[in-house]
Design a protein around this motif. Structure first.
Motif, mmCIF file in Angstrom:
data_model
loop_
_atom_site.group_PDB
_atom_site.id
_atom_site.type_symbol
_atom_site.label_atom_id
_atom_site.label_comp_id
_atom_site.label_asym_id
_atom_site.label_seq_id
_atom_site.Cartn_x
_atom_site.Cartn_y
_atom_site.Cartn_z
ATOM 1 N N TYR A 1 35.791 -36.499 39.101
ATOM 2 C CA TYR A 1 35.470 -36.707 37.676
ATOM 3 C C TYR A 1 33.844 -37.186 37.685
ATOM 4 C CZ TYR A 1 40.426 -36.913 37.649
ATOM 5 O OH TYR A 1 41.939 -36.442 37.820
ATOM 6 N N ALA A 2 33.553 -37.825 38.750
ATOM 7 C CA ALA A 2 32.031 -38.118 38.610
ATOM 8 C C ALA A 2 31.461 -39.313 37.662
ATOM 9 C CB ALA A 2 30.888 -36.993 38.601
ATOM 10 N N LEU A 3 32.458 -40.075 37.169
ATOM 11 C CA LEU A 3 32.018 -41.005 36.141
ATOM 12 C C LEU A 3 31.147 -42.007 36.854
ATOM 13 C CD1 LEU A 3 35.502 -41.712 34.773
ATOM 14 C CD2 LEU A 3 33.787 -40.228 33.730
ATOM 15 N N PHE A 4 30.140 -42.538 36.116
ATOM 16 C CA PHE A 4 29.402 -43.669 36.733
ATOM 17 C C PHE A 4 29.900 -44.975 36.663
ATOM 18 C CE2 PHE A 4 26.442 -40.650 34.645
ATOM 19 C CZ PHE A 4 25.824 -40.231 35.744
ATOM 20 N N PRO A 5 30.269 -45.610 37.815
ATOM 21 C CA PRO A 5 31.068 -46.605 37.758
ATOM 22 C C PRO A 5 30.427 -47.814 37.099
ATOM 23 C CG PRO A 5 30.218 -46.274 40.160
ATOM 24 C CD PRO A 5 29.861 -45.211 39.190
ATOM 25 N N HIS A 6 29.074 -48.131 36.992
ATOM 26 C CA HIS A 6 28.368 -49.105 36.475
ATOM 27 C C HIS A 6 28.334 -48.889 35.196
ATOM 28 C CE1 HIS A 6 25.388 -45.921 37.219
ATOM 29 N NE2 HIS A 6 24.594 -46.612 36.206
ATOM 30 N N MET A 7 28.614 -47.812 34.454
ATOM 31 C CA MET A 7 28.593 -47.670 33.080
ATOM 32 C C MET A 7 30.091 -47.665 32.359
ATOM 33 S SD MET A 7 26.086 -44.728 32.526
ATOM 34 C CE MET A 7 24.358 -44.634 33.080
ATOM 35 N N THR A 8 30.082 -48.372 31.347
ATOM 36 C CA THR A 8 31.282 -48.285 30.313
ATOM 37 C C THR A 8 31.785 -46.846 30.043
ATOM 38 O OG1 THR A 8 30.138 -48.472 28.253
ATOM 39 C CG2 THR A 8 30.709 -50.545 29.351
ATOM 40 N N VAL A 9 32.892 -46.628 29.607
ATOM 41 C CA VAL A 9 33.530 -45.482 28.953
ATOM 42 C C VAL A 9 32.378 -44.863 27.969
ATOM 43 C CG1 VAL A 9 35.123 -44.322 27.587
ATOM 44 C CG2 VAL A 9 35.829 -45.610 29.759
ATOM 45 N N GLY A 10 32.074 -45.450 27.128
ATOM 46 C CA GLY A 10 31.201 -45.046 25.990
ATOM 47 C C GLY A 10 29.845 -44.620 26.775
ATOM 48 N N GLN A 11 29.204 -45.472 27.351
ATOM 49 C CA GLN A 11 27.984 -45.222 28.130
ATOM 50 C C GLN A 11 28.093 -43.889 29.014
ATOM 51 O OE1 GLN A 11 27.355 -48.862 30.126
ATOM 52 N NE2 GLN A 11 26.200 -49.790 28.532
ATOM 53 N N ASN A 12 29.191 -43.631 29.762
ATOM 54 C CA ASN A 12 29.575 -42.364 30.558
ATOM 55 C C ASN A 12 29.184 -41.359 29.396
ATOM 56 O OD1 ASN A 12 30.126 -42.287 33.426
ATOM 57 N ND2 ASN A 12 30.912 -44.195 32.474
ATOM 58 N N ILE A 13 30.115 -41.296 28.570
ATOM 59 C CA ILE A 13 29.961 -40.129 27.386
ATOM 60 C C ILE A 13 28.632 -39.683 26.763
ATOM 61 C CG2 ILE A 13 31.220 -39.248 25.122
ATOM 62 C CD1 ILE A 13 33.393 -40.791 25.967
ATOM 63 N N ALA A 14 28.053 -41.048 26.578
ATOM 64 C CA ALA A 14 26.885 -41.053 25.851
ATOM 65 C C ALA A 14 25.614 -40.396 26.744
ATOM 66 C CB ALA A 14 26.223 -42.344 25.461
ATOM 67 N N TYR A 15 25.850 -40.363 28.158
ATOM 68 C CA TYR A 15 24.799 -39.906 28.979
ATOM 69 C C TYR A 15 24.208 -38.673 28.788
ATOM 70 C CZ TYR A 15 22.654 -39.289 33.517
ATOM 71 O OH TYR A 15 21.643 -38.998 34.591
ATOM 72 N N GLY A 16 25.108 -37.700 28.058
ATOM 73 C CA GLY A 16 24.592 -36.307 27.964
ATOM 74 C C GLY A 16 24.264 -36.189 26.557
ATOM 75 N N LEU A 17 24.182 -37.168 25.725
ATOM 76 C CA LEU A 17 23.701 -37.285 24.276
ATOM 77 C C LEU A 17 22.415 -37.688 23.970
ATOM 78 C CD1 LEU A 17 27.172 -38.250 22.998
ATOM 79 C CD2 LEU A 17 26.534 -35.897 23.416
ATOM 80 N N SER A 18 21.300 -37.618 25.027
ATOM 81 C CA SER A 18 20.138 -38.473 24.771
ATOM 82 C C SER A 18 19.374 -37.644 23.462
ATOM 83 C CB SER A 18 19.317 -38.601 25.929
ATOM 84 O OG SER A 18 19.169 -37.128 26.378
ATOM 85 N N HIS A 19 19.791 -36.462 23.318
ATOM 86 C CA HIS A 19 19.066 -35.710 22.239
ATOM 87 C C HIS A 19 19.314 -36.378 20.891
ATOM 88 C CE1 HIS A 19 23.011 -33.623 22.652
ATOM 89 N NE2 HIS A 19 22.699 -33.112 21.465
ATOM 90 N N LEU A 20 20.341 -37.208 20.673
ATOM 91 C CA LEU A 20 20.820 -37.655 19.301
ATOM 92 C C LEU A 20 20.366 -39.073 19.254
ATOM 93 C CD1 LEU A 20 24.650 -36.353 19.570
ATOM 94 C CD2 LEU A 20 22.867 -35.432 18.563
ATOM 95 N N ASP A 21 20.243 -39.340 18.003
ATOM 96 C CA ASP A 21 19.674 -40.435 17.395
ATOM 97 C C ASP A 21 20.882 -41.679 17.662
ATOM 98 O OD1 ASP A 21 21.541 -40.453 15.187
ATOM 99 O OD2 ASP A 21 19.553 -39.849 13.880
ATOM 100 N N LYS A 22 20.848 -42.763 17.625
ATOM 101 C CA LYS A 22 21.972 -43.789 17.978
ATOM 102 C C LYS A 22 23.080 -43.511 17.012
ATOM 103 C CE LYS A 22 22.729 -48.707 19.039
ATOM 104 N NZ LYS A 22 21.953 -49.902 19.167
ATOM 105 N N PRO A 23 22.989 -43.385 15.653
ATOM 106 C CA PRO A 23 24.155 -43.475 14.946
ATOM 107 C C PRO A 23 24.715 -42.099 15.369
ATOM 108 C CG PRO A 23 22.318 -44.303 13.596
ATOM 109 C CD PRO A 23 21.769 -43.613 14.855
ATOM 110 N N ALA A 24 24.244 -41.140 15.537
ATOM 111 C CA ALA A 24 24.618 -39.743 15.769
ATOM 112 C C ALA A 24 25.688 -39.729 17.202
ATOM 113 C CB ALA A 24 23.787 -38.516 15.740
ATOM 114 N N ARG A 25 24.754 -40.406 18.123
ATOM 115 C CA ARG A 25 25.249 -40.702 19.280
ATOM 116 C C ARG A 25 26.750 -41.501 19.192
ATOM 117 N NH1 ARG A 25 20.824 -41.771 21.494
ATOM 118 N NH2 ARG A 25 21.028 -44.032 21.727
#
Length: 362
Positions: free
Chosen positions: A104-128
């Protein structure tokens, strides 16, 4: 998983090609891993790459994703060439592919939300944040956004990995042994839920496994890989019931195999009307459920060595003695019956077959 709404583009046609691989050849340290790998994937279809360890399944996924670079061939994704020998090599981040790794390669030091957000850097904060919420709702884990991976069960971690892979809205989802860490009813329920999710949103998917029961339960089509190439690609039932080659039949454990060249004595023990001289180098495939076993008072050279209850009925192991040219060697076959045989271990058996066996031209 419930019927949530997450916007994915509708396909132009149910027969659009999502992925094309042609003559992919890939070697690592001069060792050939993929050899002339060629297949297509229809949009919205789920394809299983099935095969023994070391046959090239994971390397094939990495080549599609752009994580491993072939030496030859061409890869096209939804009509666009992403790799070719003519120096076309689209980087992984531009291929619109989601990848779920075996662990699954989840980042252990990140929350679930932060893990999901990792590939969404192209979006602004509200969209993310909206995409995170949509993705968690999709896998029915909306209340776990602030948890850490170590606080989740294996099944929950798998769903978070799915949510993270789908959050960027990829065109193609790749999964490497996604169900290997999950057992029993949890795995069966998860496979059913994830299949329903992919079908609802018309997401094309390729997943790798070595377990044929996962291919039967999850895939639309199965491709059996042997030594870096596709031996057979078809619907799972056809691959299992009508294997093209000995390698497919052996890996899929399709049934009992008898060679005319080396085991003619086996066939001599089975009364039949089918021709015996098709090709001296080929194989007959005998399905266990069509073998008929009965007690014999004569020495047939066939004896019962084990019987086991397997839920849907009984599985029996029988030893067939080969005495002419094989100097007392034996072959072991399996048979299945709905009811117990009423034959004691070690007793002689008469053997019949209810239909024409499948012929393998090898």
């Amino acid at each position: 998983m419930k019927d949530h709404t997450m916007s994915y583009e509708e396909p132009v046609s149910s027969k659009d090609i999502a992925l094309e691989l042609f003559n992919i050849q890939l070697a690592i340290d001069k060792q050939k891993i993929l050899q002339a790998l060629t297949f297509d994937l229809i949009e919205g279809e789920i394809l299983c790459l099935l095969g023994p360890s070391g046959c090239g399944k994971t390397t094939a996924l990495k080549a599609i994703a752009g994580l491993s670079i072939p030496q030859k061939g061409q890869i096209s994704l939804f009509g666009d060439t992403v790799f070719s020998e003519q120096k076309i090599n689209q980087p992984p981040e531009e291929r619109s592919i989601g990848f779920i790794f075996q662990d699954y390669a989840l980042f252990p030091h990140m929350t679930v939300g932060q893990n999901i957000a990792y590939g969404l850097s192209h979006l602004d904060k509200p969209a993310r944040q909206l995409r995170i919420r949509e993705s968690l709702e999709l896998v029915e884990l909306a209340d776990l956004e602030h948890r850490y991976p170590h606080e989740l069960s294996g099944g929950q971690q798998q769903r978070i990995a799915v949510a993270r892979a789908l959050a960027p809205k990829p065109k193609l989802l790749l999964m490497d042994e996604p169900f290997s860490n999950i057992d029993g009813q949890v795995k069966r329920r998860m496979m059913a839920d994830l299949r329903q999710l992919l079908k609802k949103h018309n997401i094309s998917c390729i997943f790798v496994t070595h377990a044929k029961d996962e291919a039967f339960a999850f895939a639309d089509k199965t491709a059996v890989m042997v030594n870096g190439r596709i031996e057979q690609l078809d619907i799972p039932a056809k691959v299992f019931n009508n294997p093209n080659t000995l390698a497919v039949a052996e890996f899929m454990e399709c049934g009992n195999l008898a060679t005319l060249k080396h085991s003619q004595q086996v066939l001599d023990r089975i009364p039949s009307q089918w021709p015996r001289d098709i090709d001296n180098s080929g194989y007959w495939l005998f399905k266990p459920q069509y073998l008929v076993l009965s007690h014999s008072f004569q020495n047939t050279g066939i004896t019962l060595i084990d019987s086991t209850y397997i839920g849907r009925g009984y599985q029996h192991e029988i030893a067939i003695s080969l005495t002419k040219n094989n100097r007392g060697s034996t072959v072991i076959w399996k048979a299945e019956t709905e009811a117990p045989l009423g034959i004691a271990i070690g007793e002689n058996i008469a053997l019949e077959y209810e239909q024409m066996p499948h012929w393998l031209q090898n």
